[in-house]
Design a protein around this motif. Structure first.
Motif, PDB file in Angstrom:
ATOM      1  N   THR A   1      80.255  19.587  63.098  1.00 19.35           N
ATOM      2  CA  THR A   1      79.461  19.918  61.916  1.00 19.35           C
ATOM      3  C   THR A   1      77.993  20.090  62.295  1.00 19.35           C
ATOM      4  O   THR A   1      77.317  21.036  61.846  1.00 19.35           O
ATOM      5  CB  THR A   1      79.643  18.829  60.856  1.00 19.35           C
ATOM      6  N   PHE A   2      77.495  19.192  63.132  1.00 16.30           N
ATOM      7  CA  PHE A   2      76.139  19.369  63.681  1.00 16.30           C
ATOM      8  C   PHE A   2      76.001  20.752  64.318  1.00 16.30           C
ATOM      9  O   PHE A   2      75.024  21.472  64.066  1.00 16.30           O
ATOM     10  CB  PHE A   2      75.871  18.267  64.719  1.00 16.30           C
ATOM     11  N   GLN A   3      76.984  21.134  65.110  1.00 11.22           N
ATOM     12  CA  GLN A   3      76.896  22.408  65.832  1.00 11.22           C
ATOM     13  C   GLN A   3      76.849  23.608  64.881  1.00 11.22           C
ATOM     14  O   GLN A   3      76.100  24.552  65.110  1.00 11.22           O
ATOM     15  CB  GLN A   3      78.074  22.526  66.815  1.00 11.22           C
ATOM     16  N   VAL A   4      77.614  23.572  63.799  1.00 10.34           N
ATOM     17  CA  VAL A   4      77.536  24.722  62.884  1.00 10.34           C
ATOM     18  C   VAL A   4      76.226  24.718  62.098  1.00 10.34           C
ATOM     19  O   VAL A   4      75.700  25.791  61.776  1.00 10.34           O
ATOM     20  CB  VAL A   4      78.758  24.875  61.944  1.00 10.34           C
ATOM     21  N   VAL A   5      75.684  23.566  61.811  1.00 10.26           N
ATOM     22  CA  VAL A   5      74.358  23.535  61.171  1.00 10.26           C
ATOM     23  C   VAL A   5      73.326  24.131  62.128  1.00 10.26           C
ATOM     24  O   VAL A   5      72.485  24.963  61.720  1.00 10.26           O
ATOM     25  CB  VAL A   5      73.977  22.095  60.749  1.00 10.26           C
ATOM     26  N   GLU A   6      73.396  23.765  63.395  1.00 10.95           N
ATOM     27  CA  GLU A   6      72.479  24.349  64.377  1.00 10.95           C
ATOM     28  C   GLU A   6      72.683  25.858  64.481  1.00 10.95           C
ATOM     29  O   GLU A   6      71.718  26.632  64.520  1.00 10.95           O
ATOM     30  CB  GLU A   6      72.727  23.719  65.761  1.00 10.95           C
ATOM     31  N   GLY A   7      73.919  26.254  64.562  1.00 13.33           N
ATOM     32  CA  GLY A   7      74.236  27.666  64.768  1.00 13.33           C
ATOM     33  C   GLY A   7      73.816  28.525  63.587  1.00 13.33           C
ATOM     34  O   GLY A   7      73.200  29.587  63.754  1.00 13.33           O
ATOM     35  N   LEU A   8      74.145  28.061  62.390  1.00 15.01           N
ATOM     36  CA  LEU A   8      73.758  28.833  61.204  1.00 15.01           C
ATOM     37  C   LEU A   8      72.241  28.871  61.060  1.00 15.01           C
ATOM     38  O   LEU A   8      71.680  29.887  60.639  1.00 15.01           O
ATOM     39  CB  LEU A   8      74.399  28.232  59.949  1.00 15.01           C
ATOM     40  N   SER A   9      71.580  27.773  61.409  1.00  9.85           N
ATOM     41  CA  SER A   9      70.116  27.735  61.287  1.00  9.85           C
ATOM     42  C   SER A   9      69.462  28.664  62.309  1.00  9.85           C
ATOM     43  O   SER A   9      68.375  29.199  62.067  1.00  9.85           O
ATOM     44  CB  SER A   9      69.611  26.302  61.477  1.00  9.85           C
ATOM     45  N   TYR A  10      70.126  28.844  63.459  1.00  7.63           N
ATOM     46  CA  TYR A  10      69.619  29.797  64.443  1.00  7.63           C
ATOM     47  C   TYR A  10      69.845  31.235  63.974  1.00  7.63           C
ATOM     48  O   TYR A  10      68.931  32.063  63.999  1.00  7.63           O
ATOM     49  CB  TYR A  10      70.304  29.587  65.800  1.00  7.63           C
ATOM     50  N   ALA A  11      71.075  31.507  63.542  1.00  5.50           N
ATOM     51  CA  ALA A  11      71.456  32.896  63.272  1.00  5.50           C
ATOM     52  C   ALA A  11      70.929  33.390  61.927  1.00  5.50           C
ATOM     53  O   ALA A  11      70.569  34.559  61.792  1.00  5.50           O
ATOM     54  CB  ALA A  11      72.979  33.032  63.318  1.00  5.50           C
ATOM     55  N   PHE A  12      70.935  32.519  60.952  1.00  5.46           N
ATOM     56  CA  PHE A  12      70.564  32.909  59.580  1.00  5.46           C
ATOM     57  C   PHE A  12      69.556  31.901  59.046  1.00  5.46           C
ATOM     58  O   PHE A  12      69.856  31.151  58.111  1.00  5.46           O
ATOM     59  CB  PHE A  12      71.815  32.927  58.688  1.00  5.46           C
ATOM     60  N   PRO A  13      68.370  31.859  59.628  1.00  7.78           N
ATOM     61  CA  PRO A  13      67.448  30.767  59.269  1.00  7.78           C
ATOM     62  C   PRO A  13      67.119  30.725  57.775  1.00  7.78           C
ATOM     63  O   PRO A  13      67.032  29.639  57.199  1.00  7.78           O
ATOM     64  CB  PRO A  13      66.203  31.050  60.120  1.00  7.78           C
ATOM     65  N   ARG A  14      66.964  31.882  57.150  1.00 11.09           N
ATOM     66  CA  ARG A  14      66.595  31.848  55.724  1.00 11.09           C
ATOM     67  C   ARG A  14      67.782  31.421  54.861  1.00 11.09           C
ATOM     68  O   ARG A  14      67.642  30.542  54.000  1.00 11.09           O
ATOM     69  CB  ARG A  14      66.062  33.217  55.283  1.00 11.09           C
ATOM     70  N   ALA A  15      68.938  32.013  55.095  1.00  5.35           N
ATOM     71  CA  ALA A  15      70.107  31.667  54.275  1.00  5.35           C
ATOM     72  C   ALA A  15      70.519  30.215  54.504  1.00  5.35           C
ATOM     73  O   ALA A  15      70.866  29.497  53.557  1.00  5.35           O
ATOM     74  CB  ALA A  15      71.270  32.602  54.596  1.00  5.35           C
ATOM     75  N   ALA A  16      70.470  29.774  55.737  1.00  6.24           N
ATOM     76  CA  ALA A  16      70.883  28.397  56.021  1.00  6.24           C
ATOM     77  C   ALA A  16      69.930  27.411  55.364  1.00  6.24           C
ATOM     78  O   ALA A  16      70.357  26.429  54.731  1.00  6.24           O
ATOM     79  CB  ALA A  16      70.962  28.167  57.530  1.00  6.24           C
ATOM     80  N   ALA A  17      68.621  27.661  55.496  1.00  5.79           N
ATOM     81  CA  ALA A  17      67.636  26.734  54.917  1.00  5.79           C
ATOM     82  C   ALA A  17      67.803  26.640  53.405  1.00  5.79           C
ATOM     83  O   ALA A  17      67.686  25.554  52.826  1.00  5.79           O
ATOM     84  CB  ALA A  17      66.219  27.191  55.268  1.00  5.79           C
ATOM     85  N   LYS A  18      68.085  27.762  52.789  1.00  8.49           N
ATOM     86  CA  LYS A  18      68.253  27.777  51.338  1.00  8.49           C
ATOM     87  C   LYS A  18      69.408  26.869  50.917  1.00  8.49           C
ATOM     88  O   LYS A  18      69.282  26.062  49.988  1.00  8.49           O
ATOM     89  CB  LYS A  18      68.515  29.228  50.900  1.00  8.49           C
ATOM     90  N   THR A  19      70.537  26.987  51.593  1.00 16.61           N
ATOM     91  CA  THR A  19      71.680  26.139  51.235  1.00 16.61           C
ATOM     92  C   THR A  19      71.437  24.685  51.640  1.00 16.61           C
ATOM     93  O   THR A  19      71.795  23.755  50.900  1.00 16.61           O
ATOM     94  CB  THR A  19      72.965  26.670  51.888  1.00 16.61           C
ATOM     95  N   LEU A  20      70.846  24.490  52.801  1.00 18.78           N
ATOM     96  CA  LEU A  20      70.674  23.105  53.282  1.00 18.78           C
ATOM     97  C   LEU A  20      69.758  22.291  52.362  1.00 18.78           C
ATOM     98  O   LEU A  20      69.830  21.066  52.354  1.00 18.78           O
ATOM     99  CB  LEU A  20      70.155  23.111  54.727  1.00 18.78           C
ATOM    100  N   LYS A  21      68.912  22.977  51.591  1.00 18.34           N
ATOM    101  CA  LYS A  21      68.109  22.251  50.588  1.00 18.34           C
ATOM    102  C   LYS A  21      68.972  21.550  49.556  1.00 18.34           C
ATOM    103  O   LYS A  21      68.520  20.625  48.886  1.00 18.34           O
ATOM    104  CB  LYS A  21      67.198  23.254  49.857  1.00 18.34           C
ATOM    105  N   THR A  22      70.203  22.047  49.400  1.00 17.69           N
ATOM    106  CA  THR A  22      71.097  21.497  48.373  1.00 17.69           C
ATOM    107  C   THR A  22      72.134  20.536  48.950  1.00 17.69           C
ATOM    108  O   THR A  22      72.996  20.061  48.212  1.00 17.69           O
ATOM    109  CB  THR A  22      71.843  22.640  47.653  1.00 17.69           C
ATOM    110  N   THR A  23      72.072  20.277  50.254  1.00 16.85           N
ATOM    111  CA  THR A  23      73.102  19.451  50.901  1.00 16.85           C
ATOM    112  C   THR A  23      72.458  18.325  51.712  1.00 16.85           C
ATOM    113  O   THR A  23      72.506  18.340  52.945  1.00 16.85           O
ATOM    114  CB  THR A  23      73.996  20.316  51.832  1.00 16.85           C
ATOM    115  N   PRO A  24      71.888  17.345  51.028  1.00 16.44           N
ATOM    116  CA  PRO A  24      71.139  16.301  51.749  1.00 16.44           C
ATOM    117  C   PRO A  24      72.008  15.461  52.692  1.00 16.44           C
ATOM    118  O   PRO A  24      71.526  15.045  53.753  1.00 16.44           O
ATOM    119  CB  PRO A  24      70.577  15.444  50.608  1.00 16.44           C
ATOM    120  N   ARG A  25      73.247  15.217  52.321  1.00 15.89           N
ATOM    121  CA  ARG A  25      74.104  14.416  53.200  1.00 15.89           C
ATOM    122  C   ARG A  25      74.398  15.157  54.499  1.00 15.89           C
ATOM    123  O   ARG A  25      74.454  14.570  55.576  1.00 15.89           O
ATOM    124  CB  ARG A  25      75.419  14.077  52.495  1.00 15.89           C
ATOM    125  N   LEU A  26      74.596  16.436  54.374  1.00 17.11           N
ATOM    126  CA  LEU A  26      74.873  17.250  55.551  1.00 17.11           C
ATOM    127  C   LEU A  26      73.650  17.311  56.468  1.00 17.11           C
ATOM    128  O   LEU A  26      73.770  17.205  57.700  1.00 17.11           O
ATOM    129  CB  LEU A  26      75.284  18.659  55.091  1.00 17.11           C
TER     130      LEU A  26
END
Lengths: 238, 238
Positions: free
Chosen positions: A172-197
């Protein structure tokens, strides 16, 4: 006898999920492709004992045992590395998380290769733009939202499966890293809503063996030959 | 207490791999979507005990146990239904076959939905033509050729995992059926080169419980809402 991981030497790719588990456990292992080169992996895939067992890299050799499919490798290694829950129900659950991550990884890959995996990204860019739009808008929120719910449903530990870290958390860490690398804007937007993740990923990133690995030359940087590629035109607009 | 399978009632889809195992084993089960309708599956996915465990249908309830992901459901059911090899190494191997079939199924799906799974086929037809060309030319031969080698490597039984029928064989039958429905020309061309695979599929098709199931109203016909769709323009040219 060390575990032998066979995977492409120049990318994180699917092999990275196995590397992270081996590194966190401080396991005795050889990353054969990185030691002996790309051709060594190609040759190994053609060995008779491998060709009837393995469809594609990554695969693992553990003495005479040969295991292919990333999720199956982790299912096999998890208990041996102390990275699986203690009970069979937990094994199955951690595995389900990994299989869902595998689906996410396939979809992330297809954003840059929507129509022909044998061609380059530049040869399928219009199609990639369409595919990535749906991925960033609908699929990243759906997958990460599900991981958030799964962490919550698992209880107070903050991990995905039981009371302790498992390979499901590393992946799960790896996909958070990967998505944040590849899609920094889209990932950041969703990650604002997923504090546990976000908290889970930060905890993994800060574990001593993982931190050491990430700072070592063994960690291949994200790049545009792997699964998670930074093509800014595929990310969401600001 | 019967097993409860939750899946969409109008398609074979991924649920069909589970249906085939339950049918072959003559298991006590309820196909909830077919009994209670589409909405019953949607509602079940939102139950708290399900939402934190299951990303998408199909999923299985066995008393209090909830399992998602087709391959994980079969891993769980296989030993209970007498459809897994007798030993742990065999369990892992049958599962690897299933995971490789899952990859094939994802790619088959993407031939008609290469860029947006939320839109219709007609809205992505040019992209689908490109995607299907690579699938029929390169991927069908690669996947079916690997299944042929795996049957051969397993020895004289003619099955994929050990000496007896397992869910891996049932699933292999299903992809042979599905590819032959969706891509009759491309599938037939490759199947000419895979005699062991053809024989395995024929043996499964002729087993009494499978034959009875295929002739029953419980077997939903292939159709253009499922994964394997017959769009002649996506098949190989004669």
């Amino acid at each position: 006898m060390p575990y032998e991981l066979y995977y492409w030497p120049d990318i994180q790719g699917r092999g990275e999920f196995v590397r992270l588990a081996l590194e966190q456990a401080d396991a005795d292992y050889v990353d054969v492709g990185r030691r002996d080169g790309f051709e060594a992996v190609v040759r190994a895939l053609k060995e008779p004992a491998v060709a009837g067992k393995v469809f594609a890299a990554p695969f693992l050799k553990d003495g005479p045992t040969v295991v292919g499919q990333t999720a199956a490798i982790l299912f096999y290694l998890g208990p041996k590395l102390g990275l699986a829950p203690p009970d069979e129900a937990g094994w199955l659950w951690a595995h389900q998380v990994q299989l869902t991550i595998a689906d996410l990884v396939n979809e992330a890959h297809d954003t840059h290769h929507p129509v022909d995996m044998m061609l380059y990204y530049k040869d399928q860019k219009p199609e990639a733009l369409r595919r990535a739009a749906g991925f960033t808008k609908a699929r990243i929120p759906k997958f990460l939202g599900w991981l958030e719910r799964a962490i919550e449903a698992n209880g107070a530990s903050g991990w995905l499966a039981g009371e302790a870290l498992t390979y499901a958390d590393l992946s799960t860490f790896q996909v958070v890293e990967g998505l944040s690398y590849a899609f920094p804007r889209a990932a950041a937007k969703t990650l604002k809503t997923t504090p546990r993740l976000v908290a889970l990923a930060a905890r993994v990133r800060d574990m001593p063996n993982i931190r050491a690995y990430l700072q070592s030359p063994r960690r291949i940087p994200f790049n545009e030959d792997g699964i998670f590629r930074r093509y800014p035109e595929l990310d969401e607009a600001d």
